[in-house]
Write a protein that holds these residues in place. Sequence first.
Motif, PDB file in Angstrom:
ATOM      1  N   TYR A 112       0.887  -1.159   0.000  1.00  0.00           N
ATOM      2  CA  TYR A 112       0.000   0.000   0.000  1.00  0.00           C
ATOM      3  C   TYR A 112       0.928   1.212   0.000  1.00  0.00           C
ATOM      4  CZ  TYR A 112      -3.464   3.278   2.029  1.00  0.00           C
ATOM      5  OH  TYR A 112      -4.302   4.339   2.288  1.00  0.00           O
ATOM      6  N   VAL A 116       3.638   7.878  -4.249  1.00  0.00           N
ATOM      7  CA  VAL A 116       3.042   7.582  -5.554  1.00  0.00           C
ATOM      8  C   VAL A 116       4.109   7.641  -6.642  1.00  0.00           C
ATOM      9  CG1 VAL A 116       1.340   8.325  -7.262  1.00  0.00           C
ATOM     10  CG2 VAL A 116       0.814   8.510  -4.817  1.00  0.00           C
ATOM     11  N   GLY A 117       4.145   6.605  -7.479  1.00  0.00           N
ATOM     12  CA  GLY A 117       5.026   6.620  -8.634  1.00  0.00           C
ATOM     13  C   GLY A 117       6.365   5.949  -8.454  1.00  0.00           C
ATOM     14  N   GLU A 120       5.722   1.564  -9.480  1.00  0.00           N
ATOM     15  CA  GLU A 120       5.333   1.160 -10.834  1.00  0.00           C
ATOM     16  C   GLU A 120       6.531   0.992 -11.775  1.00  0.00           C
ATOM     17  OE1 GLU A 120       1.731   3.225  -9.042  1.00  0.00           O
ATOM     18  OE2 GLU A 120       3.924   3.425  -9.022  1.00  0.00           O
ATOM     19  N   LEU A 126      -1.203  -2.186 -10.534  1.00  0.00           N
ATOM     20  CA  LEU A 126      -2.377  -1.904  -9.724  1.00  0.00           C
ATOM     21  C   LEU A 126      -3.216  -3.163  -9.545  1.00  0.00           C
ATOM     22  CD1 LEU A 126      -4.314   0.081  -8.304  1.00  0.00           C
ATOM     23  CD2 LEU A 126      -5.362   0.479 -10.549  1.00  0.00           C
ATOM     24  N   SER A 129      -8.197  -0.388  -5.970  1.00  0.00           N
ATOM     25  CA  SER A 129      -8.208   0.800  -5.131  1.00  0.00           C
ATOM     26  C   SER A 129      -9.340   0.715  -4.114  1.00  0.00           C
ATOM     27  CB  SER A 129      -8.404   2.064  -5.978  1.00  0.00           C
ATOM     28  OG  SER A 129      -7.332   2.231  -6.872  1.00  0.00           O
ATOM     29  N   LYS A 244      -8.333   7.127  -3.720  1.00  0.00           N
ATOM     30  CA  LYS A 244      -6.915   7.442  -3.627  1.00  0.00           C
ATOM     31  C   LYS A 244      -6.029   6.266  -3.242  1.00  0.00           C
ATOM     32  CE  LYS A 244      -3.742  10.607  -1.283  1.00  0.00           C
ATOM     33  NZ  LYS A 244      -3.620  11.716  -0.309  1.00  0.00           N
ATOM     34  N   LYS A 246      -4.231   2.810  -3.041  1.00  0.00           N
ATOM     35  CA  LYS A 246      -4.107   1.760  -4.040  1.00  0.00           C
ATOM     36  C   LYS A 246      -3.254   0.624  -3.485  1.00  0.00           C
ATOM     37  CE  LYS A 246      -4.351   4.931  -7.977  1.00  0.00           C
ATOM     38  NZ  LYS A 246      -3.655   5.459  -9.170  1.00  0.00           N
TER      39      LYS A 246
END
Length: 271
Positions: A112, A116-117, A120, A126, A129, A244, A246
Motif C-alpha cells: 500500500y 506515488v510513482g 510502478e 495496480l 483501489s 486514492k 491503491k
Amino acid sequence: MADVRLAQPAEMEAVKQLWSESFDDSDPYLSWYFNEVSSPENTVVCSVDGQVAASLQLIDYDVNISGKIYKTYYIAGVCTDKTFRHKGYGTKIMLFAEQEAARRGKDFVFLYPMVVGFYEPIGYKLWFSCYENEVLPDSAARQFCKKAGEEDIDYIMQVYNDFAEKHSGYVLRTRRDVLRCMQYHELLGGGIYLTKNGYFAFEMDKNSMRVNEAICPIDDVKGVTKCEKTIIRSKDDFGGGENKPKFLYRICSDMDESVFKTDGQYVNILY
C-alpha cells in the motif's frame, strides 16, 4: 559498498530509529510494532559502511482470491535514510525482498504505497483501489456501541469471515491477527468497537477519526463519532469518496496473473 540482506538482530534498533524518522511514529506504537510484528528474519536492510541506509518489513499473509489460497508477503515500512536517498538503495531492497519471497515459496508480494510513482517503474501493477469517504456525525443514528476486548475476538472473526467469504481477494485472519489489529488501533487512540450490526476499527489523529475497517452499516459509525472529521476506508463509494489508496502487487511465482483482474476483490491491512 552497499550490502543488501536480511537484518541482523543487533541492527533492529537502527531499523526502528530509521522507521521513526521516516514516518514520524513514536512510542508506544513504535515499540509495540517492533516487539510484536517485526523480526530480523523478515526485515530487509541495505547496509552502507556498517550503517543501515534503507530497510523494509515483510509481513506474512494468506490471501483468498476466487476460492484459492495464495501465500504472500505484504511489504511495509519501505524507507531510506535521508543521507542515502537517490542512490538506488530503495530499489535494491525491493528486489531483494521479491527474491527472498520467491525463495520462501510465496506467490506474490503486495503493498500500500505511501509514495506515488515509485513502485510502478520497478514492475508493480495496480491490484485495486479503495475509497476514502468523509462522513459527518449523525446523533439521530446513535445506538449501542461497545469497545471490544479479547473476549470478543471470536465474534469479530465470525463477522469478518461472513463478510469476506462474499468477496475475492480477502486476507485470512487468525486470532493473533485480530488481537494485533485491536492493539494497533488502541495504541493510536481508537480500537475495535462492536455495534448491533457488526464492528468497526478506527484510529485517532488530532480532531479526526480514521475508520480503517467498517463491517457494519455506515450509519452505525455516524451514530458513534463525535469528531469534526471522520474518514472511512471502504471498497465502496457511498458519497463523495476519494479513490486514492491503491494496492499494488508483483508476482514472484508462476501463478496466473489474470486472478488479479477478478471483480469484487477486497483486501484490507490493519497493522
